[in-house]
Design a protein around this motif. Sequence first.
Motif, PDB file in Angstrom:
ATOM      1  N   ILE A 177      20.413 -30.578  33.093  1.00 27.11           N
ATOM      2  CA  ILE A 177      21.548 -31.259  32.571  1.00 27.11           C
ATOM      3  C   ILE A 177      21.389 -32.520  32.954  1.00 27.11           C
ATOM      4  O   ILE A 177      21.592 -33.702  32.194  1.00 27.11           O
ATOM      5  CB  ILE A 177      22.686 -30.408  32.833  1.00 27.11           C
ATOM      6  CG1 ILE A 177      22.733 -29.171  31.939  1.00 27.11           C
ATOM      7  CG2 ILE A 177      24.009 -31.418  32.217  1.00 27.11           C
ATOM      8  CD1 ILE A 177      23.735 -28.223  32.333  1.00 27.11           C
ATOM      9  N   LEU A 178      21.463 -32.826  34.404  1.00 27.44           N
ATOM     10  CA  LEU A 178      21.615 -34.244  34.774  1.00 27.44           C
ATOM     11  C   LEU A 178      20.379 -35.001  34.328  1.00 27.44           C
ATOM     12  O   LEU A 178      20.352 -36.412  34.354  1.00 27.44           O
ATOM     13  CB  LEU A 178      21.381 -34.065  36.516  1.00 27.44           C
ATOM     14  CG  LEU A 178      22.498 -33.517  37.072  1.00 27.44           C
ATOM     15  CD1 LEU A 178      22.423 -33.318  38.478  1.00 27.44           C
ATOM     16  CD2 LEU A 178      24.000 -34.568  36.536  1.00 27.44           C
ATOM     17  N   GLY A 179      19.255 -34.258  33.871  1.00 27.27           N
ATOM     18  CA  GLY A 179      18.242 -35.184  33.453  1.00 27.27           C
ATOM     19  C   GLY A 179      18.151 -35.536  31.980  1.00 27.27           C
ATOM     20  O   GLY A 179      17.230 -35.943  31.341  1.00 27.27           O
ATOM     21  N   HIS A 180      19.481 -34.793  31.258  1.00 28.74           N
ATOM     22  CA  HIS A 180      19.174 -35.167  29.911  1.00 28.74           C
ATOM     23  C   HIS A 180      19.635 -36.448  29.523  1.00 28.74           C
ATOM     24  O   HIS A 180      20.705 -37.081  30.231  1.00 28.74           O
ATOM     25  CB  HIS A 180      20.406 -34.182  29.185  1.00 28.74           C
ATOM     26  CG  HIS A 180      20.475 -33.899  27.843  1.00 28.74           C
ATOM     27  ND1 HIS A 180      20.951 -35.054  27.000  1.00 28.74           N
ATOM     28  CD2 HIS A 180      19.971 -32.951  27.033  1.00 28.74           C
ATOM     29  CE1 HIS A 180      20.554 -34.684  25.670  1.00 28.74           C
ATOM     30  NE2 HIS A 180      20.177 -33.345  25.776  1.00 28.74           N
ATOM     31  N   ARG A 181      19.023 -37.055  28.712  1.00 25.39           N
ATOM     32  CA  ARG A 181      19.266 -38.532  28.253  1.00 25.39           C
ATOM     33  C   ARG A 181      20.834 -38.698  27.956  1.00 25.39           C
ATOM     34  O   ARG A 181      21.078 -39.900  28.267  1.00 25.39           O
ATOM     35  CB  ARG A 181      18.579 -39.223  26.948  1.00 25.39           C
ATOM     36  CG  ARG A 181      18.687 -38.276  25.915  1.00 25.39           C
ATOM     37  CD  ARG A 181      18.241 -38.885  24.569  1.00 25.39           C
ATOM     38  NE  ARG A 181      18.886 -39.174  23.622  1.00 25.39           N
ATOM     39  CZ  ARG A 181      19.939 -38.521  23.149  1.00 25.39           C
ATOM     40  NH1 ARG A 181      20.694 -37.804  24.148  1.00 25.39           N
ATOM     41  NH2 ARG A 181      20.705 -38.578  22.128  1.00 25.39           N
ATOM     42  N   GLU A 224      23.425 -33.993  20.806  1.00 21.99           N
ATOM     43  CA  GLU A 224      24.113 -34.631  19.815  1.00 21.99           C
ATOM     44  C   GLU A 224      24.950 -35.856  20.322  1.00 21.99           C
ATOM     45  O   GLU A 224      25.334 -36.746  19.618  1.00 21.99           O
ATOM     46  CB  GLU A 224      25.136 -33.907  18.893  1.00 21.99           C
ATOM     47  CG  GLU A 224      24.659 -32.811  17.920  1.00 21.99           C
ATOM     48  CD  GLU A 224      25.601 -31.646  17.888  1.00 21.99           C
ATOM     49  OE1 GLU A 224      26.879 -31.742  18.080  1.00 21.99           O
ATOM     50  OE2 GLU A 224      25.021 -30.644  17.466  1.00 21.99           O
ATOM     51  N   GLN A 225      24.872 -35.980  21.522  1.00 19.46           N
ATOM     52  CA  GLN A 225      25.631 -37.106  22.116  1.00 19.46           C
ATOM     53  C   GLN A 225      25.093 -38.634  22.469  1.00 19.46           C
ATOM     54  O   GLN A 225      23.817 -38.483  22.727  1.00 19.46           O
ATOM     55  CB  GLN A 225      26.349 -36.694  23.566  1.00 19.46           C
ATOM     56  CG  GLN A 225      27.187 -35.353  23.357  1.00 19.46           C
ATOM     57  CD  GLN A 225      27.985 -35.270  22.428  1.00 19.46           C
ATOM     58  OE1 GLN A 225      29.012 -36.165  22.139  1.00 19.46           O
ATOM     59  NE2 GLN A 225      27.834 -34.267  21.483  1.00 19.46           N
ATOM     60  N   ALA A 226      25.564 -39.601  22.210  1.00 19.98           N
ATOM     61  CA  ALA A 226      24.936 -40.919  22.651  1.00 19.98           C
ATOM     62  C   ALA A 226      24.552 -40.901  24.041  1.00 19.98           C
ATOM     63  O   ALA A 226      24.967 -40.339  24.952  1.00 19.98           O
ATOM     64  CB  ALA A 226      25.896 -41.953  22.318  1.00 19.98           C
ATOM     65  N   GLU A 227      23.385 -41.688  24.252  1.00 17.55           N
ATOM     66  CA  GLU A 227      22.543 -42.046  25.654  1.00 17.55           C
ATOM     67  C   GLU A 227      23.825 -42.131  26.545  1.00 17.55           C
ATOM     68  O   GLU A 227      24.155 -43.146  26.456  1.00 17.55           O
ATOM     69  CB  GLU A 227      21.534 -42.959  25.331  1.00 17.55           C
ATOM     70  CG  GLU A 227      20.693 -42.958  26.648  1.00 17.55           C
ATOM     71  CD  GLU A 227      19.354 -43.659  26.123  1.00 17.55           C
ATOM     72  OE1 GLU A 227      18.848 -43.760  25.016  1.00 17.55           O
ATOM     73  OE2 GLU A 227      18.638 -44.029  27.430  1.00 17.55           O
ATOM     74  N   GLY A 228      23.500 -41.624  27.751  1.00 13.00           N
ATOM     75  CA  GLY A 228      24.494 -42.076  29.039  1.00 13.00           C
ATOM     76  C   GLY A 228      25.776 -41.855  28.482  1.00 13.00           C
ATOM     77  O   GLY A 228      26.858 -42.490  29.497  1.00 13.00           O
TER      78      GLY A 228
END
Length: 468
Positions: free
Chosen positions: A350-354, A269-273
């Motif tokens: 998780i680190l690979g999540h956008r 649900e969070q914005a990219e980066g």
Amino acid sequence: MSSSGDLINPQTTHVALFPSAGMGHLIPFLRFGALLLGRGNCRVTLITINPTVSLAESQYTSQFLSAYPQVTHLQLNLIPVDPATVNSDDPFWLRFEAVRRSAHLLRPLLSSASPPLSALVHDVSLISPVIPIAESLSLPSYVLFPASARMLSFVSYFPTFAAAGFGSANSDPFLRIPGISPIPRSSVPPPLLDPNSLFSKILMEDSPNLSRLNGIFINSYDGMDTESVEALNGGKVSKGSPPLSLVGPFPPFEFEKTEWSTPSEWLDEQAEGSVVFVSFGSRTALSRDQITEVGEGLVKSGCRFFWVVKDKKVDKEDDESLNEVVGGELLERMKGQGLVVKQWVDQGEILGHRAVGGFLSHCGWNSVMEAAHKGVRVLAWPQHGDQKINAEVVRASGLGIWVEIWGWSSESVVKRDEIAERVRELMGSESLKLQAAKIGDVARKASEVGGNRDNTLERLIGEWEKEK
Ligand code: UDP
Ligand code: UDP
């Protein structure tokens, strides 16, 4: 290349992997094993210690074995060690010593392997006990080093450092190892400034034997920590250094996913980066005061965050609820802004999540490489051990920033305002973001099919094949 389930030709190379205690040591071995198996022309025997220190070690091992049923699993049953005879109260270091004292039990496991072994890849903490066994079996032996090449430079140089009185006789605040930029004395793992610590004693015995290894492997790639790789391979750091091969970056594998790891709905649900991931690895617990300051600092930063709380070094003992450790009132204020968990998570995923743009990390080397691989910028907060030396690599490469004055975790409690300010700096910096993305591109290129990592693995398997 064949898939992991294919039948393996009995003439293929057969490699034994032997990690020691702790997830920071086990994970790179299992990932390295998965990479070898992925080549299709390499048989793998995994030797694990029994008992393990943490639940995570047993879980990971069984998941690896279920995913790769073709792997032969052998257990080395440890001889119990009286803790009073070991100069360390760290459960992982105690177990390292127990493995060293049980290493003679390795010989029958290695000599009876079928088909006969082509190579043994073992833990860095086992050099002196294992080399004579490998030599007597004419088995090429290698170390999979679990930290940076810069840390390996220090380990290789250690006998010279020890002979010079651990640097105490001169007032130079830097340790000057030939071929690499000086290491501040304040970055040296504190136990290695004490000649009587278990870690010093092990290195005093082991470092002079590094030259008897057939090679050292490291989870790194061309373009990262280059200065140290070149100095080591150029023989500048110590005479007779064995060849160092870069076999990384290690990706996380399917087998690592578990039902006990975090669901990622919140991240989705969070914005990219926009999210900073906060975790201090598998064996670092912050003090309760420090946990409070981290929590308050994250709230103050105004940034979105995903925080993994760890209250005890060993997972089996980490049984207090998040409410007890962080406090209900603080947790309430965090709602909406961040996700807080107290459990094992799939860090590599998780680190690979956008949504994840930054990583507040203790700089265990596995974590650093995972961040590099995913192009995630790092706020380095080394806590103990080799982590400051790794943090120097993070800073020098441009992957992240390091606030040196925060010091070791044993020295002070870092306050919420400083944490908030640095988290904002990390997440707000466009230049850091770009540089981390570039690092990610180079790391991913090294790990592409036909890239440097593939070529190195193919070369090694070819060498082992020839020696048979
Ligand atoms: N790790 C993980 N989930 C956790 C905690 C740790 O997947 O909840 C993994 C992390 O991704 C890394 C390893 O455990 O691969 C920790 O190794 P590292 O060298 O970063 O630090 P250490 O735990 O040895 O201090
Ligand atoms: N290490 C080593 N020889 C050993 C054990 C460890 O050279 O016998 C090095 C290696 O660089 C490793 C680092 O010390 O990554 C730290 O080890 P570990 O993560 O187990 O301890 P910590 O730093 O967490 O105290």
